[in-house]
Design a protein around this motif. Sequence first.
Motif, PDB file in Angstrom:
ATOM      1  N   VAL A  90     -40.699  35.372  13.909  1.00  0.00           N
ATOM      2  CA  VAL A  90     -41.699  36.226  14.420  1.00  0.00           C
ATOM      3  C   VAL A  90     -42.672  35.298  14.891  1.00  0.00           C
ATOM      4  CG1 VAL A  90     -44.144  37.575  13.564  1.00  0.00           C
ATOM      5  CG2 VAL A  90     -42.210  37.825  12.080  1.00  0.00           C
ATOM      6  N   VAL A  91     -42.328  35.371  16.715  1.00  0.00           N
ATOM      7  CA  VAL A  91     -43.691  34.959  17.507  1.00  0.00           C
ATOM      8  C   VAL A  91     -45.045  35.247  17.539  1.00  0.00           C
ATOM      9  CG1 VAL A  91     -43.014  34.281  20.048  1.00  0.00           C
ATOM     10  CG2 VAL A  91     -41.284  34.891  18.479  1.00  0.00           C
ATOM     11  N   MET A  92     -45.913  34.625  17.162  1.00  0.00           N
ATOM     12  CA  MET A  92     -47.361  34.607  17.353  1.00  0.00           C
ATOM     13  C   MET A  92     -47.757  33.471  18.661  1.00  0.00           C
ATOM     14  SD  MET A  92     -48.464  34.748  13.665  1.00  0.00           S
ATOM     15  CE  MET A  92     -49.568  34.874  13.715  1.00  0.00           C
ATOM     16  N   HIS A  93     -49.055  33.639  18.866  1.00  0.00           N
ATOM     17  CA  HIS A  93     -49.368  33.730  20.115  1.00  0.00           C
ATOM     18  C   HIS A  93     -50.843  33.133  19.228  1.00  0.00           C
ATOM     19  CE1 HIS A  93     -47.271  34.455  24.034  1.00  0.00           C
ATOM     20  NE2 HIS A  93     -47.271  33.559  23.119  1.00  0.00           N
ATOM     21  N   ALA A  94     -52.698  32.302  20.288  1.00  0.00           N
ATOM     22  CA  ALA A  94     -53.797  32.293  19.080  1.00  0.00           C
ATOM     23  C   ALA A  94     -54.582  32.429  20.377  1.00  0.00           C
ATOM     24  CB  ALA A  94     -53.429  30.655  19.522  1.00  0.00           C
ATOM     25  N   ASN A  95     -55.220  32.668  19.888  1.00  0.00           N
ATOM     26  CA  ASN A  95     -56.899  33.073  20.618  1.00  0.00           C
ATOM     27  C   ASN A  95     -56.555  34.267  21.186  1.00  0.00           C
ATOM     28  OD1 ASN A  95     -58.169  30.080  20.630  1.00  0.00           O
ATOM     29  ND2 ASN A  95     -56.894  29.775  21.955  1.00  0.00           N
ATOM     30  N   PRO A  96     -57.265  35.256  20.294  1.00  0.00           N
ATOM     31  CA  PRO A  96     -57.431  35.531  18.778  1.00  0.00           C
ATOM     32  C   PRO A  96     -55.352  35.018  18.643  1.00  0.00           C
ATOM     33  CG  PRO A  96     -57.135  37.831  19.790  1.00  0.00           C
ATOM     34  CD  PRO A  96     -56.888  37.145  20.519  1.00  0.00           C
ATOM     35  N   GLY A  97     -54.902  34.922  17.012  1.00  0.00           N
ATOM     36  CA  GLY A  97     -54.110  34.832  16.404  1.00  0.00           C
ATOM     37  C   GLY A  97     -53.340  36.704  16.565  1.00  0.00           C
ATOM     38  N   ARG A  98     -52.394  36.629  16.634  1.00  0.00           N
ATOM     39  CA  ARG A  98     -51.763  37.381  17.064  1.00  0.00           C
ATOM     40  C   ARG A  98     -50.037  38.017  16.821  1.00  0.00           C
ATOM     41  NH1 ARG A  98     -53.372  36.045  21.104  1.00  0.00           N
ATOM     42  NH2 ARG A  98     -52.299  37.007  23.230  1.00  0.00           N
ATOM     43  N   VAL A  99     -49.544  38.113  16.246  1.00  0.00           N
ATOM     44  CA  VAL A  99     -47.745  38.515  16.386  1.00  0.00           C
ATOM     45  C   VAL A  99     -47.837  39.207  17.930  1.00  0.00           C
ATOM     46  CG1 VAL A  99     -45.989  39.936  16.152  1.00  0.00           C
ATOM     47  CG2 VAL A  99     -47.003  39.326  14.287  1.00  0.00           C
ATOM     48  N   ILE A 100     -46.628  38.489  18.789  1.00  0.00           N
ATOM     49  CA  ILE A 100     -46.506  39.012  20.440  1.00  0.00           C
ATOM     50  C   ILE A 100     -44.950  39.451  19.941  1.00  0.00           C
ATOM     51  CG2 ILE A 100     -45.638  37.758  22.280  1.00  0.00           C
ATOM     52  CD1 ILE A 100     -48.469  38.131  22.082  1.00  0.00           C
ATOM     53  N   ASP A 101     -44.108  39.380  19.787  1.00  0.00           N
ATOM     54  CA  ASP A 101     -42.559  40.161  20.006  1.00  0.00           C
ATOM     55  C   ASP A 101     -42.019  39.240  18.519  1.00  0.00           C
ATOM     56  OD1 ASP A 101     -40.575  40.689  20.869  1.00  0.00           O
ATOM     57  OD2 ASP A 101     -40.148  39.221  21.834  1.00  0.00           O
ATOM     58  N   ILE A 102     -41.244  40.457  17.980  1.00  0.00           N
ATOM     59  CA  ILE A 102     -40.113  40.308  16.888  1.00  0.00           C
ATOM     60  C   ILE A 102     -39.111  39.498  17.163  1.00  0.00           C
ATOM     61  CG2 ILE A 102     -39.224  40.644  14.388  1.00  0.00           C
ATOM     62  CD1 ILE A 102     -42.226  41.977  13.773  1.00  0.00           C
ATOM     63  N   ILE A 103     -38.403  39.012  16.642  1.00  0.00           N
ATOM     64  CA  ILE A 103     -36.825  38.704  17.506  1.00  0.00           C
ATOM     65  C   ILE A 103     -35.615  38.713  16.784  1.00  0.00           C
ATOM     66  CG2 ILE A 103     -35.405  37.205  19.102  1.00  0.00           C
ATOM     67  CD1 ILE A 103     -37.675  36.326  20.539  1.00  0.00           C
ATOM     68  N   GLU A 104     -34.479  40.085  16.414  1.00  0.00           N
ATOM     69  CA  GLU A 104     -33.680  39.401  15.241  1.00  0.00           C
ATOM     70  C   GLU A 104     -33.049  38.339  15.789  1.00  0.00           C
ATOM     71  OE1 GLU A 104     -30.821  42.815  12.913  1.00  0.00           O
ATOM     72  OE2 GLU A 104     -31.927  43.711  14.736  1.00  0.00           O
ATOM     73  N   ILE A 105     -32.239  38.272  14.722  1.00  0.00           N
ATOM     74  CA  ILE A 105     -31.176  36.910  14.962  1.00  0.00           C
ATOM     75  C   ILE A 105     -29.912  37.746  14.053  1.00  0.00           C
ATOM     76  CG2 ILE A 105     -30.451  34.421  14.719  1.00  0.00           C
ATOM     77  CD1 ILE A 105     -33.239  34.483  16.131  1.00  0.00           C
ATOM     78  N   PRO A 106     -28.408  37.917  14.594  1.00  0.00           N
ATOM     79  CA  PRO A 106     -27.385  38.531  13.943  1.00  0.00           C
ATOM     80  C   PRO A 106     -26.608  37.786  13.108  1.00  0.00           C
ATOM     81  CG  PRO A 106     -27.118  38.099  16.711  1.00  0.00           C
ATOM     82  CD  PRO A 106     -28.826  37.367  16.083  1.00  0.00           C
ATOM     83  N   PHE A 107     -27.430  35.695  13.204  1.00  0.00           N
ATOM     84  CA  PHE A 107     -25.311  35.861  12.860  1.00  0.00           C
ATOM     85  C   PHE A 107     -25.609  35.868  11.988  1.00  0.00           C
ATOM     86  CE2 PHE A 107     -28.076  32.808  16.477  1.00  0.00           C
ATOM     87  CZ  PHE A 107     -26.769  33.068  17.734  1.00  0.00           C
ATOM     88  N   GLU A 108     -24.024  35.799  11.052  1.00  0.00           N
ATOM     89  CA  GLU A 108     -23.305  36.111   9.874  1.00  0.00           C
ATOM     90  C   GLU A 108     -23.840  35.293   9.097  1.00  0.00           C
ATOM     91  OE1 GLU A 108     -19.004  36.431   9.732  1.00  0.00           O
ATOM     92  OE2 GLU A 108     -19.375  38.800  10.839  1.00  0.00           O
ATOM     93  N   ARG A 109     -23.893  34.952   7.289  1.00  0.00           N
ATOM     94  CA  ARG A 109     -24.415  34.385   6.183  1.00  0.00           C
ATOM     95  C   ARG A 109     -23.022  33.811   6.023  1.00  0.00           C
ATOM     96  NH1 ARG A 109     -29.439  32.933   6.556  1.00  0.00           N
ATOM     97  NH2 ARG A 109     -30.762  34.597   7.449  1.00  0.00           N
ATOM     98  N   PRO A 110     -23.232  32.604   5.509  1.00  0.00           N
ATOM     99  CA  PRO A 110     -23.363  31.913   5.811  1.00  0.00           C
ATOM    100  C   PRO A 110     -23.726  30.656   7.104  1.00  0.00           C
ATOM    101  CG  PRO A 110     -21.602  31.088   4.100  1.00  0.00           C
ATOM    102  CD  PRO A 110     -21.938  32.363   4.362  1.00  0.00           C
ATOM    103  N   ARG A 111     -24.558  30.056   7.735  1.00  0.00           N
ATOM    104  CA  ARG A 111     -24.100  29.565   8.623  1.00  0.00           C
ATOM    105  C   ARG A 111     -24.030  28.358   8.590  1.00  0.00           C
ATOM    106  NH1 ARG A 111     -30.362  32.810  10.798  1.00  0.00           N
ATOM    107  NH2 ARG A 111     -29.087  35.093  10.798  1.00  0.00           N
ATOM    108  N   ARG A 112     -23.035  27.607   9.681  1.00  0.00           N
ATOM    109  CA  ARG A 112     -22.893  26.820   9.122  1.00  0.00           C
ATOM    110  C   ARG A 112     -23.727  25.500  10.187  1.00  0.00           C
ATOM    111  NH1 ARG A 112     -19.690  27.432   5.457  1.00  0.00           N
ATOM    112  NH2 ARG A 112     -18.441  29.497   4.980  1.00  0.00           N
ATOM    113  N   ASN A 113     -23.260  24.390  10.386  1.00  0.00           N
ATOM    114  CA  ASN A 113     -24.113  23.946  11.100  1.00  0.00           C
ATOM    115  C   ASN A 113     -23.176  23.328  11.904  1.00  0.00           C
ATOM    116  OD1 ASN A 113     -25.868  21.363  10.545  1.00  0.00           O
ATOM    117  ND2 ASN A 113     -24.020  20.530   9.322  1.00  0.00           N
TER     118      ASN A 113
END
Length: 256
Positions: free
Chosen positions: A211-234
């Motif tokens: 969830v990406v936020m910006h300031a002045n005022p604090g608000r949500v700009i975008d929500i980015i889904e991360i599709p990688f399977e778990r468990p995620r490795r190094n």
Amino acid sequence: MHHDHGIHLRAVCKTFRGRGADVEALRDMNLDCAPGSFTALIGPSGCGKSTAMRIALGLEDYDSGDVRIAGQPPAAATAAGVTGVAFQDAALLPWRTVARNIALPLEVLGRDPAKYGHEIAKLIELVGLKGYENSLPGQLSGGMRQRVSIARSLITGPEVLFMDEPFGALDQIRRRQMNVELQRIWLESESTALLVTHGIDEAVFLADYVVVMHANPGRVIDIIEIPFERPRRNELYSAPEFHALCDKVAMVLHGE
């Protein structure tokens, strides 16, 4: 509003009123973290991400909106022990052993730590500190102290886990190792996790949603889904698709 083990903020507004100018910390903040999910909040300093977490924990009032943590108002959820917390400063009591630091939330909730010996031992093993039960914080490295802090946050068997820059004080190599560890611990705990971080790669590695936020005022700009399977490795850290998602988050973060 759902009665589940998730985190739900609906149209939350918060303004800090000072002697000089008022600061609009949050404007119409909406956040839904499904039960068992891992969400990362990322944004510049002053965007309200830590304020949002403090509101979710019942440590800060809000002006309007609605907040439900595991189906309850924030203060009630905290009082019931359904929330666990780990902050950047491990904040361990220097005169208490590792085991007795982990037991602290039980005492705060009026539970008898003597009845939780098995759970404490299990958590010490889970965070990789077996053999250090009776060590004092001053005898541990920064990374080890942070592991104690995470074990402490899990001792009440929380449904919801809040973390604010838990590895902010560590160098990048150590931080990445701890991210792999944290993912393993979180998967085993089956809790709903919310992480506040400045680290784009940390957010993308750990989260289901960034969830990406910006300031002045604090608000949500975008929500980015991360599709990688778990468990995620190094190895994920060096994958092209990982870097592509980090770049995408960076572009949204910097308003490009």
